[in-house]
Design a protein around this motif. Structure first.
Motif, mmCIF file in Angstrom:
data_model
loop_
_atom_site.group_PDB
_atom_site.id
_atom_site.type_symbol
_atom_site.label_atom_id
_atom_site.label_comp_id
_atom_site.label_asym_id
_atom_site.label_seq_id
_atom_site.Cartn_x
_atom_site.Cartn_y
_atom_site.Cartn_z
ATOM 1 N N VAL A 92 1.208 -1.355 -0.118
ATOM 2 C CA VAL A 92 -0.538 -0.077 0.040
ATOM 3 C C VAL A 92 1.037 1.013 -0.387
ATOM 4 N N TYR A 93 0.777 2.467 -0.550
ATOM 5 C CA TYR A 93 1.559 3.543 -0.586
ATOM 6 C C TYR A 93 0.413 4.660 -0.359
ATOM 7 N N TYR A 94 1.408 5.440 0.294
ATOM 8 C CA TYR A 94 0.885 6.828 1.101
ATOM 9 C C TYR A 94 1.284 7.932 0.192
ATOM 10 N N CYS A 95 1.209 8.474 0.483
ATOM 11 C CA CYS A 95 1.003 10.340 0.080
ATOM 12 C C CYS A 95 1.427 10.756 1.058
ATOM 13 N N ASN A 96 2.508 11.883 1.580
ATOM 14 C CA ASN A 96 2.902 12.283 2.932
ATOM 15 C C ASN A 96 2.963 13.410 2.427
ATOM 16 N N ALA A 97 2.264 14.743 2.821
ATOM 17 C CA ALA A 97 2.794 16.408 2.529
ATOM 18 C C ALA A 97 2.945 17.634 3.924
ATOM 19 N N ILE A 98 3.593 17.733 4.045
ATOM 20 C CA ILE A 98 3.993 18.952 4.839
ATOM 21 C C ILE A 98 2.920 19.984 3.731
ATOM 22 N N LEU A 99 1.935 20.699 4.243
ATOM 23 C CA LEU A 99 1.193 22.164 4.246
ATOM 24 C C LEU A 99 0.936 22.821 5.350
ATOM 25 N N ALA A 100 0.694 23.676 4.701
ATOM 26 C CA ALA A 100 0.506 24.787 5.271
ATOM 27 C C ALA A 100 -0.609 25.292 5.322
ATOM 28 N N SER A 101 -1.632 25.043 5.614
ATOM 29 C CA SER A 101 -2.886 25.470 5.790
ATOM 30 C C SER A 101 -3.549 26.796 6.157
ATOM 31 N N PRO A 102 -5.068 27.861 6.236
ATOM 32 C CA PRO A 102 -4.515 28.269 6.835
ATOM 33 C C PRO A 102 -5.052 28.741 8.345
ATOM 34 N N SER A 103 -5.150 27.490 9.533
ATOM 35 C CA SER A 103 -4.612 27.274 10.874
ATOM 36 C C SER A 103 -2.907 26.685 10.858
ATOM 37 N N GLY A 104 -2.123 27.013 10.048
ATOM 38 C CA GLY A 104 -0.893 26.608 10.338
ATOM 39 C C GLY A 104 0.230 25.759 9.403
ATOM 40 N N TRP A 105 1.017 25.000 9.618
ATOM 41 C CA TRP A 105 1.463 24.153 9.164
ATOM 42 C C TRP A 105 1.516 22.647 9.504
ATOM 43 N N ALA A 106 1.384 21.886 8.967
ATOM 44 C CA ALA A 106 0.684 20.001 9.408
ATOM 45 C C ALA A 106 1.238 19.366 8.742
ATOM 46 N N ASN A 107 1.472 18.041 9.405
ATOM 47 C CA ASN A 107 1.492 16.909 8.222
ATOM 48 C C ASN A 107 0.485 16.336 8.034
ATOM 49 N N TYR A 108 0.665 16.006 6.956
ATOM 50 C CA TYR A 108 -0.759 15.141 5.908
ATOM 51 C C TYR A 108 -0.610 13.977 5.692
ATOM 52 N N TRP A 109 -1.378 13.058 4.848
ATOM 53 C CA TRP A 109 -1.488 11.296 5.025
ATOM 54 C C TRP A 109 -2.548 11.400 4.364
ATOM 55 N N GLY A 110 -2.200 10.896 2.839
ATOM 56 C CA GLY A 110 -3.092 10.040 2.117
ATOM 57 C C GLY A 110 -4.139 9.311 2.953
ATOM 58 N N GLN A 111 -4.492 8.744 2.128
ATOM 59 C CA GLN A 111 -6.327 7.288 2.170
ATOM 60 C C GLN A 111 -4.870 5.791 1.931
ATOM 61 N N GLY A 112 -3.896 6.163 1.130
ATOM 62 C CA GLY A 112 -2.648 4.388 0.592
ATOM 63 C C GLY A 112 -4.065 3.821 -0.751
ATOM 64 N N THR A 113 -2.833 3.897 -1.498
ATOM 65 C CA THR A 113 -3.093 2.855 -2.452
ATOM 66 C C THR A 113 -2.785 1.437 -3.300
ATOM 67 N N GLN A 114 -3.507 0.880 -3.495
ATOM 68 C CA GLN A 114 -2.865 -0.817 -3.002
ATOM 69 C C GLN A 114 -2.307 -0.818 -4.171
ATOM 70 N N VAL A 115 -0.645 -1.001 -4.515
ATOM 71 C CA VAL A 115 -0.010 -1.271 -6.067
ATOM 72 C C VAL A 115 0.314 -3.060 -5.646
#
Length: 119
Positions: A92-115
């Motif tokens: 299962v492959y997951y995307c991860n990104a550090i993003l700045a939303s209006p409320s500040g920086w945070a670490n986000y994960w995707g739901q995963g996709t099967q390969v």
């Protein structure tokens, strides 16, 4: 609400190719480093590739020369082009990104996709 939405997984034969996509959903101000991780059954999650906001990529030794990570900052989308796939790439492959939303920086994960790489 900010989310990462992944797509592009599936079943492919050994030696084949797939391209995974990771799109940001929601309002963001900026994007930092983006990475792709994978987790095979019974194993820990491991990093596959990462790319900085400036575009510098890095790869795990196991995928170097076969996988390519890229990003389109205009559309807030990241990609993982996977060539010459092997059965051991099945996970299962997951995307991860550090993003700045209006409320500040945070670490986000995707739901995963099967390969799945199998003949």
């Amino acid at each position: 609400q900010v989310q990462l939405v992944e797509s592009g997984g599936g079943l492919v034969q050994p030696g084949g190719s797939l391209r995974l996509s990771c799109a940001v959903s929601g309002r963001i101000r900026s994007t930092g480093t983006v990475g792709w991780y994978r987790q095979a059954p019974g194993k820990q999650r491991e990093v596959v590739a990462g790319i900085t906001s400036g575009g510098g990529p890095n790869y795990a030794d196991s995928v170097q020369g076969r996988f390519t990570i890229s990003r389109d900052n205009a559309t807030n989308t990241a990609y993982l082009q996977m060539n010459r796939l092997r059965p051991e790439d099945t996970a299962v492959y997951y995307c991860n990104a550090i993003l700045a939303s209006p409320s500040g920086w945070a670490n986000y994960w995707g739901q995963g996709t099967q390969v799945t790489v199998s003949s």
